[in-house]
Design an enzyme around this catalytic site. Sequence first.
Site, PDB file in Angstrom:
ATOM      1  N   ASN A  84       0.804  -1.221   0.000  1.00  0.00           N
ATOM      2  CA  ASN A  84       0.000   0.000   0.000  1.00  0.00           C
ATOM      3  C   ASN A  84       0.836   1.271   0.000  1.00  0.00           C
ATOM      4  O   ASN A  84       0.335   2.351   0.275  1.00  0.00           O
ATOM      5  CB  ASN A  84      -0.935   0.014   1.212  1.00  0.00           C
ATOM      6  CG  ASN A  84      -1.850  -1.181   1.212  1.00  0.00           C
ATOM      7  OD1 ASN A  84      -1.801  -2.009   2.100  1.00  0.00           O
ATOM      8  ND2 ASN A  84      -2.659  -1.305   0.172  1.00  0.00           N
ATOM      9  N   VAL A  91       1.970   7.166   0.756  1.00  0.00           N
ATOM     10  CA  VAL A  91       1.142   6.160   1.420  1.00  0.00           C
ATOM     11  C   VAL A  91      -0.273   6.216   0.862  1.00  0.00           C
ATOM     12  O   VAL A  91      -0.850   7.283   0.708  1.00  0.00           O
ATOM     13  CB  VAL A  91       1.101   6.428   2.932  1.00  0.00           C
ATOM     14  CG1 VAL A  91       0.220   5.421   3.622  1.00  0.00           C
ATOM     15  CG2 VAL A  91       2.497   6.376   3.505  1.00  0.00           C
ATOM     16  N   CYS A  92      -0.797   5.041   0.504  1.00  0.00           N
ATOM     17  CA  CYS A  92      -2.169   4.963   0.000  1.00  0.00           C
ATOM     18  C   CYS A  92      -3.005   4.277   1.064  1.00  0.00           C
ATOM     19  O   CYS A  92      -2.991   3.060   1.187  1.00  0.00           O
ATOM     20  CB  CYS A  92      -2.185   4.170  -1.304  1.00  0.00           C
ATOM     21  SG  CYS A  92      -3.824   3.903  -1.944  1.00  0.00           S
ATOM     22  N   ILE A  93      -3.679   5.078   1.873  1.00  0.00           N
ATOM     23  CA  ILE A  93      -4.507   4.503   2.928  1.00  0.00           C
ATOM     24  C   ILE A  93      -5.799   5.298   2.940  1.00  0.00           C
ATOM     25  O   ILE A  93      -5.803   6.513   2.764  1.00  0.00           O
ATOM     26  CB  ILE A  93      -3.750   4.531   4.292  1.00  0.00           C
ATOM     27  CG1 ILE A  93      -4.585   3.939   5.412  1.00  0.00           C
ATOM     28  CG2 ILE A  93      -3.291   5.918   4.658  1.00  0.00           C
ATOM     29  CD1 ILE A  93      -3.780   3.697   6.677  1.00  0.00           C
TER      30      ILE A  93
END
Lengths: 169, 377
Positions: A84, A91-93
């Site tokens: 992720n 950061v891909c959250i």
Amino acid sequence: MSSPAASTALLRRQLKEMQGDKDLSNISVGLIDDNIYEWEVMLMISDDCKFYGGGFFRARLSFPKDYPLMPPKMQFETPIWHPNIYPDGNVCISILHPPEEDKYGYESVQERWLPIHTPESILISVISMLSSPNDESPANVNAARQWREDPTGFKKQVRKCVRDSLEMC
Amino acid sequence: MDSEQIDYQSLNYLSTVDHNLCCPICRSPLVDPVYTTCLHTFCSTCINKALERSQTCPVDRTPLQAEDVSPAPIMIANLVNELAVLCPNSELGCTFTCARYLVEAHLSHDCEFVYMKCRECGDKVLRRDAGRECLHQLEECTHCFQHIKKIDMEAHEKECPGLLGECMHCRLEIERSELKEHEFTCEEATISCSSSSLGCPWSGQRKELSHHQAACPFTFLRPVLQAHAERLTKLELENRTLRKRIEQLTPRINQSNTTEPLSFDEQAYQFLTEQEHMRQDMERLSATLGELEIKQGMLLMNESLRTKEELAGIRAAINGIRMQIHWLLTVRVHGTEHRHVVGGGAGTPSNSAGPSHPAEHSASRRLSDNFGQGVKL
């Protein structure tokens, strides 16, 4: 509330709180170039964290002027191998995605940014994301595939980046 | 002062505030508290801004419209309004503290540290000075004779160059503007020997310098040492330029080595070495060839031996079969002869003529016999 002065005051207060919080001994925060909107974060991952335990990861939190209505961006500056996290460290959250636009299509509004999130809650979510990647929205496709198909190789790769992270700091 | 100009979110509270009285969005004590249909409390500005972005409750994501927000109970408003705060001008020197709702009145009527318009010239001035004469008139500094505004005089006196200052070495009192210059001539200032660049470790008061220099070996040797130092730097410079030049030239030399035509001797030498290489190659090749031949021979022999053995075996088998056939034939011949003898001699008058006849004869019979034999087997 979204005037720059308000976000500045809020961020200053939150920075002070985080620096004084003894429960957050594994997170250290500071400013970059004395700019209250750019935080430098050092995550010291505890040993019981799966795969990433023992790593020292440096990241940068960039807050928008209309924080806390809009989420900050988080980018790791230490190279890190994770499904992720984009190869450039972003950061891909879901909690860091702004509430109104749905460019990713698959997530419900339920999971996205809320103005009541704090830098502390973001960092805690990111740390928990490290040990339990979200397979549905891979930011690093190769890492996601390896995590799914070759757990041993994935572990090896992650341990290597943990070792490298110790050398870099 | 307008109430709008008070930034309630950056007020300093005297005691830590219960987090239940804080807005979950701005995380400071509620200002103008409102609550939603899902019973969460926010500052009214915070929730309005948040609803512009997303029409859900920031805490539990219940769908929420601006109409679903109403003023919080008076009790909550009173709780936050009565929190004690420091005056926003505390950094300027105001020590006043009061309940939060009184801050506005304090700033607009009492606070001594609020900037106001000067009655005479319209420039800004703190309230505590506003009642007196205009502070924006120029006044002459009694020390440096500069013209300074009265209001800035206090700050000016701290750095006025005309004021006397004390030399830290000789305790002499001189004007501040000349203090720096004095430092270079002060008899009691600590200095190092003028030959310190050559390695003299001496340091002491300026008045003792001449005494020291009379005995200083470095000063005595100064001309020689200086000449040496100069030469050294010159040589170093030269060395550096030469090194640079070498670095530039080396790649060029390497290049030219490969491209320039060689002299006859070198060519001959090259040919000779090449020939030598080829000869060695040839030797190696012929050696491998010989090895290969031997190997081939061995293989051939092995193979032919095997075939020979096989041939011998086959021959033996053929011989065996021939012997068997011969035996069978003889048995058959004898058998027919016997039958002929038993069956009736009249039909076969030539029976007794010789063994060659019965053989011929049996050939015609053999076919049928063969059938019979096949059935028997």
